[in-house]
Design an enzyme around this catalytic site. Structure first.
Site, mmCIF file in Angstrom:
data_model
loop_
_atom_site.group_PDB
_atom_site.id
_atom_site.type_symbol
_atom_site.label_atom_id
_atom_site.label_comp_id
_atom_site.label_asym_id
_atom_site.label_seq_id
_atom_site.Cartn_x
_atom_site.Cartn_y
_atom_site.Cartn_z
ATOM 1 N N LYS A 1 -71.040 -0.825 2.073
ATOM 2 C CA LYS A 1 -71.086 -1.856 1.802
ATOM 3 C C LYS A 1 -72.761 -2.135 1.059
ATOM 4 C CE LYS A 1 -73.347 -4.618 5.439
ATOM 5 N NZ LYS A 1 -74.757 -4.211 5.192
ATOM 6 N N ARG B 1 -76.252 -11.585 9.879
ATOM 7 C CA ARG B 1 -75.559 -10.685 10.978
ATOM 8 C C ARG B 1 -75.271 -11.255 12.000
ATOM 9 N NH1 ARG B 1 -78.583 -6.408 7.623
ATOM 10 N NH2 ARG B 1 -78.172 -3.865 8.785
ATOM 11 N N ARG C 1 -72.322 13.395 8.518
ATOM 12 C CA ARG C 1 -74.083 13.106 8.052
ATOM 13 C C ARG C 1 -75.137 13.374 9.250
ATOM 14 N NH1 ARG C 1 -74.860 6.172 6.921
ATOM 15 N NH2 ARG C 1 -72.538 7.122 6.389
ATOM 16 N N ARG D 1 -79.630 16.131 11.308
ATOM 17 C CA ARG D 1 -80.690 15.042 11.714
ATOM 18 C C ARG D 1 -80.908 15.272 13.070
ATOM 19 N NH1 ARG D 1 -79.286 9.405 9.472
ATOM 20 N NH2 ARG D 1 -78.970 9.690 7.585
ATOM 21 N N ARG E 1 -76.170 1.126 16.156
ATOM 22 C CA ARG E 1 -75.826 0.377 15.550
ATOM 23 C C ARG E 1 -74.477 -0.366 15.280
ATOM 24 N NH1 ARG E 1 -79.248 -0.497 10.210
ATOM 25 N NH2 ARG E 1 -77.319 0.399 9.079
HETATM 26 P P1 AMP Z 1 -79.749 -2.356 7.298
HETATM 27 O O1 AMP Z 1 -80.160 -1.878 5.402
HETATM 28 O O2 AMP Z 1 -79.105 -3.774 6.071
HETATM 29 O O3 AMP Z 1 -78.336 -1.969 7.569
HETATM 30 O O4 AMP Z 1 -80.337 -3.187 8.127
HETATM 31 C C1 AMP Z 1 -81.275 -2.404 8.166
HETATM 32 C C2 AMP Z 1 -82.031 -2.680 9.578
HETATM 33 O O5 AMP Z 1 -82.640 -4.009 9.682
HETATM 34 C C3 AMP Z 1 -81.102 -3.285 10.714
HETATM 35 O O6 AMP Z 1 -80.456 -2.315 11.461
HETATM 36 C C4 AMP Z 1 -81.406 -4.189 11.774
HETATM 37 O O7 AMP Z 1 -82.436 -3.985 12.876
HETATM 38 C C5 AMP Z 1 -82.579 -5.069 10.195
HETATM 39 N N1 AMP Z 1 -81.544 -6.329 9.710
HETATM 40 C C6 AMP Z 1 -81.523 -6.441 8.629
HETATM 41 N N2 AMP Z 1 -80.634 -7.513 8.465
HETATM 42 C C7 AMP Z 1 -80.452 -7.814 8.990
HETATM 43 C C8 AMP Z 1 -80.723 -9.086 9.610
HETATM 44 N N3 AMP Z 1 -79.773 -10.339 9.028
HETATM 45 N N4 AMP Z 1 -80.935 -9.565 10.989
HETATM 46 C C9 AMP Z 1 -81.388 -8.523 12.072
HETATM 47 N N5 AMP Z 1 -81.784 -8.077 11.396
HETATM 48 C C10 AMP Z 1 -81.520 -7.618 10.058
#
Ligand code: AMP
Length: 187
Positions: free
Chosen positions: A13, A88, A127, A133, A144
């Protein structure tokens, strides 16, 4: 064009959002990037967010909504945008709807990159092996995915009900997925 990108972690994404934003000449806004920046700079928000991010949990709605509200009210989004990683949760989606209503912004489409759990797990494992890792990282990645299915996936229905959902199969090459997104947007 005003878009929201949805999809599980590992669906590609973020990469697609960057490419599509470039092609359409619109802003790419990633809450993950904004949070990582806040953590790096050691801001109050960064300090609070870091704990949740490390565990693969969502940062509390209140913190995230405040961060997005700043962007919406600053006029930064006036030339079109892709929201990547927000909303989210259902409360985030509802707040966004209200913020957009107050600021005369309309969402054109919510693009879902659909990838099965099986494929995501395969990618996570691949990965982890490639990058050597720690198991820990694989555990966080799985968490996640779990968080996505439980807390984020309900917003797919939210946008379906608003009749702006469009679904693209994400289990294909980067280029094919990109072309499918551009096609579904009629560009
Ligand atoms: P991402 O790079 O979008 O996968 O985001 C990395 C981390 O940031 C996620 O695993 C969450 O801990 C936090 N995060 C990013 N966007 C949100 C959101 N809209 N709501 C809550 N946590 C977020």
């Amino acid at each position: 064009m005003n878009l929201v990108f949805l999809g599980p972690p590992g669906s590609g994404k973020g990469t697609q959002a960057i490419r599509v934003a470039e092609k359409l000449n619109i802003v790419h806004l990633s809450t993950g990037d904004m949070l990582r920046e806040a953590v790096k700079n050691g801001t109050e928000l960064g300090k609070k967010a870091e704990v949740f991010m490390k565990m693969g949990e969502l940062v509390p709605d209140k913190l995230i909504i405040g961060m997005i509200e700043d962007k919406v009210t600053s006029g930064d989004l006036s030339k079109g945008f892709i929201l990547d990683g927000f909303p989210r949760t259902i409360p985030q989606a509802e707040s966004l709807k209200q913020m957009f209503g107050n600021n005369n912004i309309a969402l054109d489409k919510a693009v879902l990159l659909a990838v099965s759990d099986e494929e995501i797990i395969k990618r996570i494992k691949g990965r982890a092996e490639q990058e050597g890792r720690a198991d820990d990282t694989e555990g966080v990645a799985r968490n996640r995915l779990d968080v996505y299915r439980k807390q984020t996936e309900p917003i797919v229905d939210f946008y379906r009900k608003e009749s702006i959902l469009t679904e693209v199969r994400g289990e294909d090459t980067m280029d094919n997925v990109f072309n499918a997104i551009i096609e579904t947007l009629g560009k």
